[in-house]
Design a protein around this motif. Structure first.
Motif, short mmCIF file in Angstrom:
data_model
loop_
_atom_site.label_atom_id
_atom_site.label_comp_id
_atom_site.label_asym_id
_atom_site.label_seq_id
_atom_site.Cartn_x
_atom_site.Cartn_y
_atom_site.Cartn_z
N GLN A 1 0.83 -1.20 0.00
CA GLN A 1 0.00 0.00 0.00
C GLN A 1 0.87 1.25 0.00
O GLN A 1 1.98 1.25 0.52
CB GLN A 1 -0.92 0.03 1.23
CG GLN A 1 -2.01 -1.02 1.23
CD GLN A 1 -2.89 -0.95 2.46
OE1 GLN A 1 -2.59 -0.23 3.42
NE2 GLN A 1 -3.99 -1.69 2.46
N SER B 1 0.89 5.60 -1.89
CA SER B 1 0.22 6.63 -2.70
C SER B 1 1.06 6.95 -3.93
O SER B 1 2.24 6.62 -4.00
CB SER B 1 0.00 7.91 -1.88
OG SER B 1 1.23 8.44 -1.44
N THR C 1 -3.04 13.20 -6.98
CA THR C 1 -2.61 12.22 -5.98
C THR C 1 -3.63 11.07 -5.99
O THR C 1 -4.74 11.21 -6.49
CB THR C 1 -2.55 12.82 -4.57
OG1 THR C 1 -3.84 13.36 -4.23
CG2 THR C 1 -1.50 13.92 -4.47
N ASP D 1 -4.30 6.75 -4.06
CA ASP D 1 -3.83 5.61 -3.27
C ASP D 1 -3.67 4.39 -4.17
O ASP D 1 -4.50 4.14 -5.05
CB ASP D 1 -4.82 5.28 -2.16
CG ASP D 1 -4.91 6.39 -1.12
OD1 ASP D 1 -3.93 7.15 -0.98
OD2 ASP D 1 -5.96 6.50 -0.46
N GLN E 1 -2.87 0.17 -4.15
CA GLN E 1 -2.75 -1.08 -3.41
C GLN E 1 -2.53 -2.23 -4.38
O GLN E 1 -3.21 -2.32 -5.41
CB GLN E 1 -4.00 -1.37 -2.57
CG GLN E 1 -3.94 -2.72 -1.84
CD GLN E 1 -5.14 -2.97 -0.96
OE1 GLN E 1 -5.24 -2.43 0.13
NE2 GLN E 1 -6.07 -3.78 -1.42
N ASN F 1 -9.15 6.98 -4.46
CA ASN F 1 -8.97 8.25 -3.73
C ASN F 1 -8.15 9.26 -4.53
O ASN F 1 -7.32 9.99 -3.98
CB ASN F 1 -8.32 8.01 -2.36
CG ASN F 1 -9.21 7.21 -1.44
OD1 ASN F 1 -10.43 7.36 -1.44
ND2 ASN F 1 -8.60 6.34 -0.63
N ILE G 1 5.42 1.91 -3.08
CA ILE G 1 4.50 1.40 -2.05
C ILE G 1 5.19 0.31 -1.25
O ILE G 1 6.09 -0.38 -1.74
CB ILE G 1 3.19 0.89 -2.68
CG1 ILE G 1 3.45 -0.20 -3.72
CG2 ILE G 1 2.43 2.05 -3.31
CD1 ILE G 1 2.18 -0.77 -4.33
#
Length: 286
Positions: free
Chosen positions: A148, A150, A167, A169, A171, A191, A278
Protein backbone atom coordinates in the motif's frame (compact mmCIF):
# COMPACT_ATOMS: atom_id res chain seq x y z
CA UNK A 1 10.82 6.64 -28.52
CA UNK A 2 11.11 10.01 -30.25
CA UNK A 3 7.80 11.78 -30.78
CA UNK A 4 6.95 14.87 -32.73
CA UNK A 5 5.83 17.67 -30.44
CA UNK A 6 4.23 20.94 -31.46
CA UNK A 7 5.61 23.96 -29.57
CA UNK A 8 3.28 26.50 -28.05
CA UNK A 9 5.68 29.37 -28.78
CA UNK A 10 3.85 30.51 -31.89
CA UNK A 11 0.82 31.56 -29.83
CA UNK A 12 1.94 32.07 -26.29
CA UNK A 13 5.72 32.34 -26.27
CA UNK A 14 7.51 30.47 -23.53
CA UNK A 15 5.03 29.24 -20.92
CA UNK A 16 5.07 27.50 -17.59
CA UNK A 17 7.63 29.75 -15.92
CA UNK A 18 5.48 30.40 -12.86
CA UNK A 19 5.33 28.13 -9.81
CA UNK A 20 2.43 25.98 -8.70
CA UNK A 21 1.71 24.66 -5.25
CA UNK A 22 -0.15 21.92 -3.50
CA UNK A 23 0.81 22.92 0.04
CA UNK A 24 1.22 26.63 -0.66
CA UNK A 25 2.04 29.19 -3.37
CA UNK A 26 5.54 29.20 -4.87
CA UNK A 27 7.36 31.81 -5.67
CA UNK A 28 18.56 20.06 -28.14
CA UNK A 29 19.15 16.94 -26.09
CA UNK A 30 21.15 17.39 -22.93
CA UNK A 31 24.86 17.84 -23.48
CA UNK A 32 25.71 16.46 -20.04
CA UNK A 33 24.74 12.96 -18.95
CA UNK A 34 22.99 12.43 -15.65
CA UNK A 35 25.10 11.26 -12.69
CA UNK A 36 25.83 7.55 -12.57
CA UNK A 37 23.37 5.07 -11.13
CA UNK A 38 20.28 6.29 -12.95
CA UNK A 39 20.75 5.08 -16.53
CA UNK A 40 17.92 2.84 -17.67
CA UNK A 41 18.91 -0.75 -18.38
CA UNK A 42 15.52 -2.47 -18.55
CA UNK A 43 16.22 -4.92 -15.72
CA UNK A 44 16.65 -2.84 -12.56
CA UNK A 45 15.84 0.61 -14.01
CA UNK A 46 13.03 0.98 -16.55
CA UNK A 47 12.32 4.17 -18.53
CA UNK A 48 9.56 5.11 -20.95
CA UNK A 49 9.19 8.01 -23.39
CA UNK A 50 12.13 10.27 -24.26
CA UNK A 51 14.05 10.49 -20.98
CA UNK A 52 16.66 7.76 -20.58
CA UNK A 53 18.38 8.57 -17.28
CA UNK A 54 17.19 9.87 -13.91
CA UNK A 55 19.10 10.43 -10.69
CA UNK A 56 18.70 12.37 -7.47
CA UNK A 57 21.43 14.42 -5.80
CA UNK A 58 20.49 14.55 -2.11
CA UNK A 59 23.28 17.00 -1.28
CA UNK A 60 21.96 19.64 -3.67
CA UNK A 61 18.34 18.42 -3.60
CA UNK A 62 18.32 18.24 -7.39
CA UNK A 63 17.07 15.79 -9.97
CA UNK A 64 19.14 15.12 -13.09
CA UNK A 65 17.25 13.94 -16.16
CA UNK A 66 18.81 13.14 -19.52
CA UNK A 67 17.47 13.38 -23.08
CA UNK A 68 14.53 15.76 -22.68
CA UNK A 69 14.95 18.46 -25.35
CA UNK A 70 15.17 22.13 -24.48
CA UNK A 71 15.68 21.67 -20.73
CA UNK A 72 19.34 22.68 -21.22
CA UNK A 73 21.63 20.56 -19.01
CA UNK A 74 18.88 18.47 -17.42
CA UNK A 75 19.22 19.93 -13.92
CA UNK A 76 15.93 20.16 -12.01
CA UNK A 77 15.81 22.24 -8.84
CA UNK A 78 13.12 22.24 -6.19
CA UNK A 79 10.38 24.84 -6.34
CA UNK A 80 10.09 26.29 -2.84
CA UNK A 81 6.73 25.63 -1.25
CA UNK A 82 5.59 23.20 -3.94
CA UNK A 83 4.75 19.67 -2.84
CA UNK A 84 2.33 17.07 -4.17
CA UNK A 85 1.11 14.60 -1.58
CA UNK A 86 4.24 15.28 0.45
CA UNK A 87 6.58 14.99 -2.55
CA UNK A 88 8.66 17.95 -3.65
CA UNK A 89 8.00 19.48 -7.07
CA UNK A 90 11.05 20.24 -9.23
CA UNK A 91 11.52 22.39 -12.33
CA UNK A 92 14.36 22.61 -14.83
CA UNK A 93 16.73 25.40 -13.89
CA UNK A 94 17.26 26.64 -17.45
CA UNK A 95 16.18 26.00 -21.01
CA UNK A 96 13.75 27.15 -23.68
CA UNK A 97 10.97 24.89 -22.36
CA UNK A 98 9.70 24.48 -18.81
CA UNK A 99 9.40 20.94 -17.42
CA UNK A 100 8.08 19.78 -14.06
CA UNK A 101 9.31 16.66 -12.32
CA UNK A 102 8.63 14.50 -9.26
CA UNK A 103 11.04 12.01 -7.70
CA UNK A 104 9.59 9.49 -5.24
CA UNK A 105 12.18 7.60 -3.20
CA UNK A 106 11.53 4.55 -1.03
CA UNK A 107 12.85 3.90 2.45
CA UNK A 108 15.52 1.90 0.67
CA UNK A 109 17.18 4.66 -1.34
CA UNK A 110 17.76 2.37 -4.33
CA UNK A 111 14.00 2.02 -4.85
CA UNK A 112 12.57 5.04 -6.62
CA UNK A 113 10.19 6.31 -9.31
CA UNK A 114 10.16 9.59 -11.20
CA UNK A 115 8.10 11.44 -13.81
CA UNK A 116 8.70 14.59 -15.85
CA UNK A 117 6.39 16.49 -18.21
CA UNK A 118 5.97 19.88 -19.86
CA UNK A 119 3.02 22.10 -20.76
CA UNK A 120 5.05 24.06 -23.33
CA UNK A 121 3.50 22.30 -26.33
CA UNK A 122 0.04 22.28 -27.88
CA UNK A 123 0.01 18.49 -27.61
CA UNK A 124 1.41 16.66 -24.58
CA UNK A 125 5.00 17.40 -25.57
CA UNK A 126 7.99 15.40 -24.42
CA UNK A 127 8.06 13.49 -21.16
CA UNK A 128 9.72 10.72 -19.23
CA UNK A 129 9.02 8.13 -16.56
CA UNK A 130 11.36 5.93 -14.56
CA UNK A 131 11.05 3.22 -11.93
CA UNK A 132 14.00 1.55 -10.22
CA UNK A 133 14.35 -1.53 -8.04
CA UNK A 134 17.29 -2.79 -6.04
CA UNK A 135 18.15 -5.73 -8.29
CA UNK A 136 18.71 -9.36 -7.24
CA UNK A 137 15.54 -9.29 -5.12
CA UNK A 138 14.77 -12.64 -3.49
CA UNK A 139 10.98 -12.84 -3.82
CA UNK A 140 8.94 -15.41 -1.87
CA UNK A 141 7.37 -18.27 -3.81
CA UNK A 142 4.82 -19.50 -1.25
CA UNK A 143 3.08 -16.39 0.05
CA UNK A 144 0.46 -13.73 -0.60
CA UNK A 145 1.46 -10.13 0.09
CA UNK A 146 -0.29 -6.76 0.19
CA UNK A 147 1.41 -3.46 -0.66
CA UNK A 148 0.00 0.00 0.00
CA UNK A 149 1.00 3.60 -0.57
CA UNK A 150 0.22 6.63 -2.70
CA UNK A 151 1.14 8.08 -6.06
CA UNK A 152 1.88 11.66 -7.03
CA UNK A 153 1.31 12.86 -10.57
CA UNK A 154 1.59 15.66 -13.11
CA UNK A 155 -1.39 16.50 -15.33
CA UNK A 156 -0.78 18.14 -18.73
CA UNK A 157 -3.75 19.56 -20.61
CA UNK A 158 -3.93 19.17 -24.38
CA UNK A 159 -3.69 22.54 -26.07
CA UNK A 160 -0.66 23.62 -24.04
CA UNK A 161 -0.04 26.28 -21.47
CA UNK A 162 -1.74 24.53 -18.56
CA UNK A 163 -0.73 21.88 -16.06
CA UNK A 164 -1.81 20.58 -12.69
CA UNK A 165 -1.10 17.77 -10.26
CA UNK A 166 -2.77 14.69 -8.84
CA UNK A 167 -2.61 12.22 -5.98
CA UNK A 168 -4.13 8.82 -5.30
CA UNK A 169 -3.83 5.61 -3.27
CA UNK A 170 -2.28 2.45 -4.72
CA UNK A 171 -2.75 -1.08 -3.41
CA UNK A 172 -1.33 -4.31 -4.83
CA UNK A 173 -2.22 -7.83 -3.74
CA UNK A 174 0.29 -10.38 -5.02
CA UNK A 175 0.02 -14.16 -5.00
CA UNK A 176 3.66 -15.23 -5.35
CA UNK A 177 2.76 -18.93 -5.52
CA UNK A 178 0.37 -18.80 -8.47
CA UNK A 179 1.00 -18.43 -11.29
CA UNK A 180 4.14 -20.58 -11.09
CA UNK A 181 7.30 -18.43 -11.27
CA UNK A 182 5.48 -15.22 -12.23
CA UNK A 183 2.91 -14.64 -9.51
CA UNK A 184 -0.47 -12.99 -9.99
CA UNK A 185 -0.79 -9.26 -9.30
CA UNK A 186 -4.05 -7.42 -8.65
CA UNK A 187 -3.95 -3.62 -8.31
CA UNK A 188 -6.45 -0.98 -7.24
CA UNK A 189 -5.98 2.80 -7.51
CA UNK A 190 -8.49 5.05 -5.72
CA UNK A 191 -8.97 8.25 -3.73
CA UNK A 192 -7.66 10.22 -6.69
CA UNK A 193 -7.71 14.01 -6.48
CA UNK A 194 -6.89 16.63 -9.13
CA UNK A 195 -5.29 19.99 -8.31
CA UNK A 196 -4.76 23.04 -10.46
CA UNK A 197 -1.39 24.70 -11.00
CA UNK A 198 -1.89 26.87 -7.91
CA UNK A 199 -2.64 23.98 -5.59
CA UNK A 200 -6.40 24.39 -5.35
CA UNK A 201 -8.44 21.19 -5.33
CA UNK A 202 -10.31 20.80 -8.59
CA UNK A 203 -12.23 17.72 -7.53
CA UNK A 204 -12.21 13.97 -7.08
CA UNK A 205 -11.19 11.75 -9.99
CA UNK A 206 -12.61 8.27 -10.71
CA UNK A 207 -10.88 5.18 -9.40
CA UNK A 208 -8.81 3.24 -11.92
CA UNK A 209 -9.72 -0.19 -13.20
CA UNK A 210 -6.46 -2.14 -13.47
CA UNK A 211 -6.12 -5.45 -15.33
CA UNK A 212 -4.36 -8.22 -13.41
CA UNK A 213 -0.76 -8.81 -14.41
CA UNK A 214 2.36 -10.76 -13.39
CA UNK A 215 6.10 -10.25 -13.02
CA UNK A 216 9.20 -11.61 -14.68
CA UNK A 217 12.45 -11.50 -12.76
CA UNK A 218 11.01 -8.92 -10.40
CA UNK A 219 9.82 -6.55 -13.15
CA UNK A 220 6.02 -6.15 -13.11
CA UNK A 221 4.62 -6.49 -16.61
CA UNK A 222 2.91 -3.40 -18.02
CA UNK A 223 -0.86 -3.64 -17.75
CA UNK A 224 -3.85 -1.58 -18.84
CA UNK A 225 -5.65 0.96 -16.68
CA UNK A 226 -8.79 3.03 -17.23
CA UNK A 227 -11.00 5.38 -15.30
CA UNK A 228 -14.14 3.55 -14.24
CA UNK A 229 -17.58 5.00 -13.64
CA UNK A 230 -20.62 3.57 -11.92
CA UNK A 231 -22.48 3.20 -15.23
CA UNK A 232 -19.60 1.05 -16.59
CA UNK A 233 -18.49 3.85 -18.92
CA UNK A 234 -14.76 4.56 -19.07
CA UNK A 235 -12.78 7.75 -19.42
CA UNK A 236 -9.03 8.24 -19.72
CA UNK A 237 -6.96 5.08 -20.15
CA UNK A 238 -3.33 3.99 -20.25
CA UNK A 239 -0.85 1.69 -18.56
CA UNK A 240 0.74 0.86 -15.21
CA UNK A 241 4.07 -0.92 -14.65
CA UNK A 242 6.54 -1.44 -11.81
CA UNK A 243 9.43 -3.30 -10.23
CA UNK A 244 10.19 -4.94 -6.89
CA UNK A 245 12.80 -3.44 -4.58
CA UNK A 246 13.83 -3.19 -0.97
CA UNK A 247 14.65 -6.16 1.25
CA UNK A 248 13.16 -9.39 -0.14
CA UNK A 249 10.85 -7.40 -2.37
CA UNK A 250 9.12 -5.48 0.41
CA UNK A 251 8.68 -2.41 -1.82
CA UNK A 252 7.27 -1.82 -5.29
CA UNK A 253 8.20 1.21 -7.42
CA UNK A 254 6.18 2.07 -10.48
CA UNK A 255 4.50 4.57 -12.74
CA UNK A 256 1.08 5.03 -14.27
CA UNK A 257 0.34 6.95 -17.45
CA UNK A 258 -3.13 7.68 -18.81
CA UNK A 259 -4.72 10.14 -21.18
CA UNK A 260 -8.15 10.99 -22.49
CA UNK A 261 -11.14 13.17 -21.55
CA UNK A 262 -10.73 15.02 -18.27
CA UNK A 263 -13.16 13.50 -15.77
CA UNK A 264 -13.88 17.03 -14.53
CA UNK A 265 -14.41 18.54 -18.00
CA UNK A 266 -15.17 16.15 -20.87
CA UNK A 267 -14.41 18.88 -23.42
CA UNK A 268 -10.74 18.87 -22.38
CA UNK A 269 -8.19 16.10 -22.81
CA UNK A 270 -5.48 15.52 -20.24
CA UNK A 271 -2.39 13.34 -19.88
CA UNK A 272 -1.48 12.23 -16.35
CA UNK A 273 1.82 10.65 -15.32
CA UNK A 274 2.21 9.42 -11.75
CA UNK A 275 5.03 7.87 -9.72
CA UNK A 276 4.73 5.64 -6.67
CA UNK A 277 6.75 3.59 -4.20
CA UNK A 278 4.50 1.40 -2.05
CA UNK A 279 5.43 -0.75 0.96
CA UNK A 280 4.55 -4.30 1.90
CA UNK A 281 2.03 -4.18 4.75
CA UNK A 282 1.26 -7.91 5.08
CA UNK A 283 2.78 -11.25 4.11
CA UNK A 284 0.73 -14.42 4.59
CA UNK A 285 2.03 -17.95 4.14
CA UNK A 286 -0.12 -21.10 4.10
Amino acid sequence: MIRQALPLVALLGLVGCGGAAITGPAGGDDSAAAPSGGVCDGTTIVCMDEANAFSYDATKDEIHINNLPFDLDGTYQKVDGLTVGGQQVYRNANGARTYYALYVQGTNTLTAASVAATDSYVDYGYSGTMFRGTGNVDLPTDAQATYQGSYQGIRIYEGGGAHGFSTGDVQMVIDFEDFDDTGAISTTVGNRVAYDANGAVLGALPSLVVADTQHEGGVIAQTTISEGYGDTATGASGTLAGIFGGTDGDQVAGVLVLEGPDALDADVNVRETGAFVIDQVSLIRP
